[in-house]
Scaffold this motif. Structure first.
Motif, PDB file in Angstrom:
ATOM      1  N   LYS A 218      -4.517  26.913 -69.295  1.00  0.00           N
ATOM      2  CA  LYS A 218      -3.852  26.601 -70.555  1.00  0.00           C
ATOM      3  C   LYS A 218      -4.042  27.788 -71.480  1.00  0.00           C
ATOM      4  O   LYS A 218      -5.173  28.248 -71.679  1.00  0.00           O
ATOM      5  N   ASN A 219      -2.946  28.284 -71.978  1.00  0.00           N
ATOM      6  CA  ASN A 219      -2.972  29.471 -72.844  1.00  0.00           C
ATOM      7  C   ASN A 219      -3.683  30.639 -72.161  1.00  0.00           C
ATOM      8  O   ASN A 219      -4.433  31.398 -72.793  1.00  0.00           O
ATOM      9  N   GLY A 220      -3.463  30.748 -70.852  1.00  0.00           N
ATOM     10  CA  GLY A 220      -4.006  31.866 -70.095  1.00  0.00           C
ATOM     11  C   GLY A 220      -5.458  31.721 -69.679  1.00  0.00           C
ATOM     12  O   GLY A 220      -6.016  32.632 -69.061  1.00  0.00           O
ATOM     13  N   LYS A 221      -6.085  30.599 -70.002  1.00  0.00           N
ATOM     14  CA  LYS A 221      -7.489  30.387 -69.645  1.00  0.00           C
ATOM     15  C   LYS A 221      -7.636  29.197 -68.702  1.00  0.00           C
ATOM     16  O   LYS A 221      -6.938  28.191 -68.850  1.00  0.00           O
ATOM     17  N   LEU A 222      -8.554  29.320 -67.750  1.00  0.00           N
ATOM     18  CA  LEU A 222      -8.779  28.234 -66.808  1.00  0.00           C
ATOM     19  C   LEU A 222      -9.388  27.031 -67.515  1.00  0.00           C
ATOM     20  O   LEU A 222     -10.324  27.168 -68.314  1.00  0.00           O
ATOM     21  N   THR A 223      -8.863  25.857 -67.213  1.00  0.00           N
ATOM     22  CA  THR A 223      -9.388  24.627 -67.807  1.00  0.00           C
ATOM     23  C   THR A 223     -10.529  24.040 -66.980  1.00  0.00           C
ATOM     24  O   THR A 223     -11.227  23.136 -67.437  1.00  0.00           O
ATOM     25  N   GLY A 224     -10.665  24.538 -65.740  1.00  0.00           N
ATOM     26  CA  GLY A 224     -11.646  23.977 -64.816  1.00  0.00           C
ATOM     27  C   GLY A 224     -11.064  22.913 -63.914  1.00  0.00           C
ATOM     28  O   GLY A 224     -11.709  22.477 -62.950  1.00  0.00           O
ATOM     29  N   LEU A 225      -9.829  22.478 -64.200  1.00  0.00           N
ATOM     30  CA  LEU A 225      -9.184  21.453 -63.379  1.00  0.00           C
ATOM     31  C   LEU A 225      -8.555  22.085 -62.149  1.00  0.00           C
ATOM     32  O   LEU A 225      -7.823  23.081 -62.253  1.00  0.00           O
ATOM     33  N   LEU A 226      -8.833  21.500 -60.997  1.00  0.00           N
ATOM     34  CA  LEU A 226      -8.331  21.991 -59.717  1.00  0.00           C
ATOM     35  C   LEU A 226      -7.638  20.834 -58.999  1.00  0.00           C
ATOM     36  O   LEU A 226      -8.183  19.736 -58.913  1.00  0.00           O
ATOM     37  N   ILE A 227      -6.432  21.088 -58.486  1.00  0.00           N
ATOM     38  CA  ILE A 227      -5.650  20.042 -57.833  1.00  0.00           C
ATOM     39  C   ILE A 227      -5.491  20.368 -56.348  1.00  0.00           C
ATOM     40  O   ILE A 227      -5.149  21.492 -55.974  1.00  0.00           O
ATOM     41  N   ASP A 228      -5.763  19.377 -55.502  1.00  0.00           N
ATOM     42  CA  ASP A 228      -5.576  19.441 -54.053  1.00  0.00           C
ATOM     43  C   ASP A 228      -6.191  20.689 -53.427  1.00  0.00           C
ATOM     44  O   ASP A 228      -7.388  20.898 -53.551  1.00  0.00           O
ATOM     45  N   ASN A 229      -5.404  21.556 -52.787  1.00  0.00           N
ATOM     46  CA  ASN A 229      -5.987  22.675 -52.028  1.00  0.00           C
ATOM     47  C   ASN A 229      -6.842  23.606 -52.882  1.00  0.00           C
ATOM     48  O   ASN A 229      -7.689  24.331 -52.350  1.00  0.00           O
ATOM     49  N   ALA A 230      -6.649  23.577 -54.190  1.00  0.00           N
ATOM     50  CA  ALA A 230      -7.456  24.428 -55.073  1.00  0.00           C
ATOM     51  C   ALA A 230      -8.910  23.961 -55.136  1.00  0.00           C
ATOM     52  O   ALA A 230      -9.805  24.753 -55.426  1.00  0.00           O
ATOM     53  N   THR A 231      -9.160  22.682 -54.867  1.00  0.00           N
ATOM     54  CA  THR A 231     -10.533  22.172 -54.976  1.00  0.00           C
ATOM     55  C   THR A 231     -11.472  22.860 -53.992  1.00  0.00           C
ATOM     56  O   THR A 231     -12.643  23.093 -54.296  1.00  0.00           O
ATOM     57  N   SER A 232     -10.963  23.201 -52.815  1.00  0.00           N
ATOM     58  CA  SER A 232     -11.822  23.798 -51.791  1.00  0.00           C
ATOM     59  C   SER A 232     -12.298  25.194 -52.172  1.00  0.00           C
ATOM     60  O   SER A 232     -13.313  25.673 -51.655  1.00  0.00           O
TER      61      SER A 232
END
Length: 544
Positions: free
Chosen positions: A192-206
């Protein structure tokens, strides 16, 4: 004369005893649901060498057989051991070691629970599971801000209830080397606004989860034993473990050979090359307690995290349609390889687009009617014109009734008023092949089979919502539901000749309950308790 009569009486008793066939165990005076083809009920059965020797009424069984152990069921209902057709046995045991975030009513409550958990678990990664933003005011995904404040020097990784999303703090992102969002197949690194929120969805979680230290062999054994203990207490005697690796299979095999792990396991290996190499070389594994002949493939994400792949955009987020976790060419290549090797393919598909993609590939590769029993795991949202693709190639919809009663609060928001009609459509799916296996997907849902029975038949959740039931037209009858939890679940595993019903020659896997599910009121179903659980005629659980 009196002594002569005593001798005669003893001789007569000995003669009667000798005329009886020896068994190891006799259960009598029960309301035994055999779940055979005719759905017969009997009062008694005899067990020998871990298998059912005979069934019948109390008088004939006790007259024909003798055994060192007898069970007076006291009129209680007796059922075949329950089979969970879709679960994560190791994942459940592992979740027992993490912070429990289920049913938290806000992100603040999640953080509070985590803070308390950290006090008794001060070292290493801080892990938790079970949060669901759909239970919170506003239903918005969290970000890592609060986690960074609470745990600036300790990596935190918290998995959403469905396992298809996670939130990680900055320390965890740093450990994974994640500094920015980028495009990846079947996943999303949310920014969000160029910064990681820490939220990871599906394949990103690994990307982050793979940095967490794997449990030691000793810890893995404890995980399995903890899971087994709770499953036995729930009346479960066979678990379909969906998506494990071959190293875990080797450990299960070792523990079963040592008579430590007694649970019967139907293991689906995950879609990774080392697993294919292992099973293709070794061949299908089949013992009395372990069956490995299937592969679990991930088609798409979950509806709750909007990763389920839909034919049309989400009703509550028109710029998203979800995504497949691999390209269709990958699924077709796997299907052709498994068909050639004669292994079972079991594919997770939630959204209507994912289901259509996998169903069409299955139909193409299978070429019509067959007995390969390929499965769609969840089969959650089906377009009206796609239901017949199950029956055309005998594809098995493997469903979890409690998903319907958990998701019903927000599923229509995701899908809209028309598309929801093809969701959680168990009755329509049952009609395709005339049978349907039922599971829970634990630890996503609770392991309790009574909740499965209630959700399938009453179509309400444990709080008695909604009045009249959720899409009640797609509920199952009590007989259909019991079959789905026993013989049909066994059939989905090619095991209907050895388990799933109380019949001569089958494993003596059974449970004794305190109330009869077939006659109980809705409230009684929810309060039903397991009194005893048996595997191979051996008591593995008794309620204290």
């Amino acid at each position: 004369m009196k002594g002569f009569l005593t001798v005669l009486s003893a001789a007569a008793l000995l003669s009667v005893s000798c005329s009886k066939q020896k068994a190891d165990l006799i259960l009598y005076n029960g309301q035994v649901y055999t779940v055979n083809g005719a759905f017969d009920t009997v009062q008694a059965f005899a067990v020998k060498d871990g298998k059912i020797l005979a069934t019948g009424n109390t008088e004939e069984i006790r007259k024909s057989y003798t055994a060192p152990e007898e069970i007076d069921a006291l009129g209680k209902p007796v059922y075949p051991g329950f089979i969970d057709a879709h679960a994560h046995f190791f994942g459940y045991g592992q979740s027992l070691q993490d912070a429990d975030l289920r049913e938290a009513k806000s992100w603040e409550e999640v953080c509070g629970r985590l803070t308390e958990f950290a006090k008794t678990h001060p070292d290493g990664w801080l892990t938790g599971n079970g949060w669901d933003q759909n239970d919170w005011p506003g239903k918005q995904f969290p970000d890592k801000t609060k986690l960074d404040q609470l745990f600036p020097e300790r990596p935190v990784f918290l998995t959403r209830i469905d396992g298809h999303a996670a939130i990680a703090n900055q320390k965890a992102l740093d450990a994974a080397g994640l500094t920015k969002s980028y495009v990846l197949t079947g996943g999303e690194i949310v920014s969000k606004n160029g910064k990681l929120t820490g939220l990871l969805i599906d394949n990103a979680t690994s990307l982050v989860e793979n940095k967490i230290q794997a449990p030691s062999p000793q810890q893995m054994e404890k995980i399995l034993m903890d899971a087994q203990q709770n499953c036995f207490a729930a009346g479960l005697t066979t678990i379909d473990d969906c998506g494990s690796n071959y190293e875990l299979v080797n450990l299960i095999e070792k523990m079963q050979a040592g008579h430590k792990l007694k649970m019967r396991m139907y293991v689906m290996l995950s879609d990774h090359q080392p697993n294919y190499d292992y099973l293709f070389k070794r061949g299908a594994i089949k013992t009395e307690r372990l069956n490995v002949r299937a592969f679990k493939v991930m088609g798409d994400g979950a509806l709750g995290s909007r990763g389920a792949c839909l034919l049309h955009p989400y009703h509550d987020m028109p710029d998203k349609s979800g995504f497949l976790l691999s390209n269709p060419e990958h699924f077709e290549a796997i299907a052709k390889k498994l068909a050639e090797k004669n292994f079972q393919m079991c594919t997770h598909a939630i959204g209507d687009s994912a289901n259509r993609t996998i169903l069409k590939i299955y139909n193409k590769v299978l070429g019509g009617k067959n007995d390969k029993r390929w499965r769609i795991e969840h089969a959650q949202v089906i377009a009206p014109e796609d239901f017949d693709l199950f029956g055309k190639a005998n594809i098995i919809p493997s469903v979890q009734p409690t998903h319907a009663t958990s998701d019903m609060y927000w599923a229509a928001d995701r899908l809209g008023p028309e598309r929801i009609k093809g969701a959680y459509a168990f009755k329509q799916l049952l009609k395709q092949n005339g049978w349907i296996p039922l599971g829970t997907d634990f630890p996503v849902e609770q392991i309790n089979p009574m909740l499965t029975f209630y959700a399938a038949t009453i179509r309400k959740d444990a709080s008695n919502y909604p009045e009249g039931g959720f899409q009640k037209e797609n509920g199952l009858s009590k007989e259909e539901t019991l079959r789905g939890m026993t013989i049909w679940a066994a059939k989905a595993n090619f095991e209907e000749q050895e388990k799933g019903s109380i019949e001569t020659g089958k494993f003596a896997d059974f449970v004794i309950l305190d109330q009869d599910l077939l006659k109980a009121s809705p409230a009684q179903i929810l309060n039903t308790q397991v009194l005893k659980t048996y595997i191979n005629g051996e008591k593995v659980y008794e309620k204290k």
